[in-house]
Design a protein around this motif. Sequence first.
Motif, PDB file in Angstrom:
ATOM      1  N   ILE A   5       0.966  -0.749   0.232  1.00 32.62           N
ATOM      2  CA  ILE A   5      -0.033   0.055  -0.118  1.00 32.62           C
ATOM      3  C   ILE A   5       1.291   1.417  -0.251  1.00 32.62           C
ATOM      4  CG2 ILE A   5      -2.024  -0.911   1.175  1.00 32.62           C
ATOM      5  CD1 ILE A   5      -1.503   0.094   3.729  1.00 32.62           C
ATOM      6  N   HIS A   6       2.207   0.737   0.015  1.00 35.50           N
ATOM      7  CA  HIS A   6       3.148   2.443   0.389  1.00 35.50           C
ATOM      8  C   HIS A   6       3.344   2.373  -1.455  1.00 35.50           C
ATOM      9  CE1 HIS A   6       3.199   3.709   4.184  1.00 35.50           C
ATOM     10  NE2 HIS A   6       3.129   1.691   4.750  1.00 35.50           N
ATOM     11  N   ARG A   7       3.246   2.029  -2.008  1.00 37.55           N
ATOM     12  CA  ARG A   7       3.940   1.507  -3.321  1.00 37.55           C
ATOM     13  C   ARG A   7       3.710   2.750  -4.492  1.00 37.55           C
ATOM     14  NH1 ARG A   7       7.557  -2.651  -4.950  1.00 37.55           N
ATOM     15  NH2 ARG A   7       8.416  -3.174  -2.578  1.00 37.55           N
ATOM     16  N   ARG A   8       3.988   2.967  -5.138  1.00 41.84           N
ATOM     17  CA  ARG A   8       3.963   4.088  -6.085  1.00 41.84           C
ATOM     18  C   ARG A   8       2.499   3.159  -7.603  1.00 41.84           C
ATOM     19  NH1 ARG A   8       8.491   6.864  -5.579  1.00 41.84           N
ATOM     20  NH2 ARG A   8       8.454   9.254  -4.442  1.00 41.84           N
ATOM     21  N   GLN A  48       0.261  -2.156  -7.506  1.00 38.78           N
ATOM     22  CA  GLN A  48       0.864  -3.055  -6.373  1.00 38.78           C
ATOM     23  C   GLN A  48       0.058  -2.381  -5.175  1.00 38.78           C
ATOM     24  OE1 GLN A  48       4.995  -1.535  -6.517  1.00 38.78           O
ATOM     25  NE2 GLN A  48       5.785  -3.951  -6.592  1.00 38.78           N
ATOM     26  N   ARG A  49      -1.145  -1.236  -5.059  1.00 42.43           N
ATOM     27  CA  ARG A  49      -1.803  -0.679  -4.015  1.00 42.43           C
ATOM     28  C   ARG A  49      -2.502  -1.655  -4.334  1.00 42.43           C
ATOM     29  NH1 ARG A  49      -0.111   4.182  -6.649  1.00 42.43           N
ATOM     30  NH2 ARG A  49      -1.849   4.852  -7.140  1.00 42.43           N
ATOM     31  N   GLY A  64      -2.171  -4.843  -2.085  1.00 41.45           N
ATOM     32  CA  GLY A  64      -2.417  -4.162  -1.396  1.00 41.45           C
ATOM     33  C   GLY A  64      -3.106  -4.795  -0.344  1.00 41.45           C
ATOM     34  N   ARG A  65      -4.318  -3.865  -1.576  1.00 42.45           N
ATOM     35  CA  ARG A  65      -5.842  -3.914  -0.232  1.00 42.45           C
ATOM     36  C   ARG A  65      -6.458  -4.987  -0.692  1.00 42.45           C
ATOM     37  NH1 ARG A  65      -8.321   1.644  -2.208  1.00 42.45           N
ATOM     38  NH2 ARG A  65     -10.193   0.697  -0.784  1.00 42.45           N
ATOM     39  N   ALA A  71      -5.475   0.558   5.453  1.00 41.66           N
ATOM     40  CA  ALA A  71      -5.245   1.296   3.571  1.00 41.66           C
ATOM     41  C   ALA A  71      -5.291   2.713   3.941  1.00 41.66           C
ATOM     42  CB  ALA A  71      -5.580   0.882   2.473  1.00 41.66           C
ATOM     43  N   ARG A 117      -1.734   4.908   6.050  1.00 44.99           N
ATOM     44  CA  ARG A 117      -0.736   5.971   5.510  1.00 44.99           C
ATOM     45  C   ARG A 117      -1.335   7.289   5.381  1.00 44.99           C
ATOM     46  NH1 ARG A 117      -2.241   6.391   0.270  1.00 44.99           N
ATOM     47  NH2 ARG A 117      -3.720   4.979  -0.036  1.00 44.99           N
TER      48      ARG A 117
END
Length: 347
Positions: free
Chosen positions: A148-151, A155-156, A159-160, A172, A176
Amino acid sequence: MSVPADASHPQATTMPATAEAWLWWSGYLLSLVLPLTSLAFLSGGPWPWWQALAWTLPVWLLIAADWHSPSLRRAPPAGLPRWPFDAILVALGLLQPLNIFAMARLVSLTHWGDAAEVAETLANLTAVRILMGTTSCSAAIAPAHELIHRRALWQRLLGRLLLCTVLYDHFAVSHRRLHHRHVNGEQDPASARPGETYEHFFRRTALLQWRAAWALDRRDAALGATAEALLLAAIGALYGPLALVMFVYQALAAVRLLEAVNYFQHWGLRGRNPGAWVCDSAVSLFVFLGLPRHADHHRHALKPYQTLRCDDQGPKLWAGYLCMALLVKNRCHVFRAKADAQLAGGP
């Protein structure tokens, strides 16, 4: 080509760059042990009661290894190739949904006939809770925290998806946009208050993180809640009510482990940003994908997990993350007494 020693970390050594890269990548492969064990267990069975309980052995072995883990404070070398570490994240992202539906299938095949069947079913459900509760924390929430920290959008989203498998998608948003901004402050619901017990902290943070996510980004929170509701409906419709109950139970077990980690990571550090307890357990580092290098993560939230550095500042945990989470959950007063003594300069 050789990698120079890092003078700030006494254990740093000089070794060929390819060997150093292999060391770090093979170490992080430890994060695949629990999800692969879970998949092997869940894909078979239901098992005889003694076999079902035997399948939980890797969890206890990892806990023991974490207690006796060697220290690893060395900084990773510069220039590590990213793709092997990203491949681990993708593998974990694929294994978790497979495990969720394999778990639901196994639970749906259990029987409640005579005493022998009841004993077998209870043993299988106990193994499911131990394996999946731990796996869903270390091999779903931990990679989700990284993703969830990726650009990159994909990928985000991955993560979710992982967070939806533990019914915690709102993390998420709250993590952040609130925890990272106000860590160890009054506005951070994921930091324990002075003197707060774990049970009180868990009830407070679980509610406040959802409220915060809803207030900060209602659209994202609603989308996540909708995805979780669809997942619940699918499991209930395909595998029955008991599978649905066990899905919710493993999610609760995983989230309680996560919040135990949040509890001890920032205990007693109110007002210190980005203060976090130091943990140099190699086992914790690899199983939780760099999470023990937590202060560096707070300073540089976009740094990939394999590049995080161990912090020499702050109080030091006396055991790894698996052991500390169990201590906080089951004997919180022991943790608090020892942690407070250490913060006060005691032994």
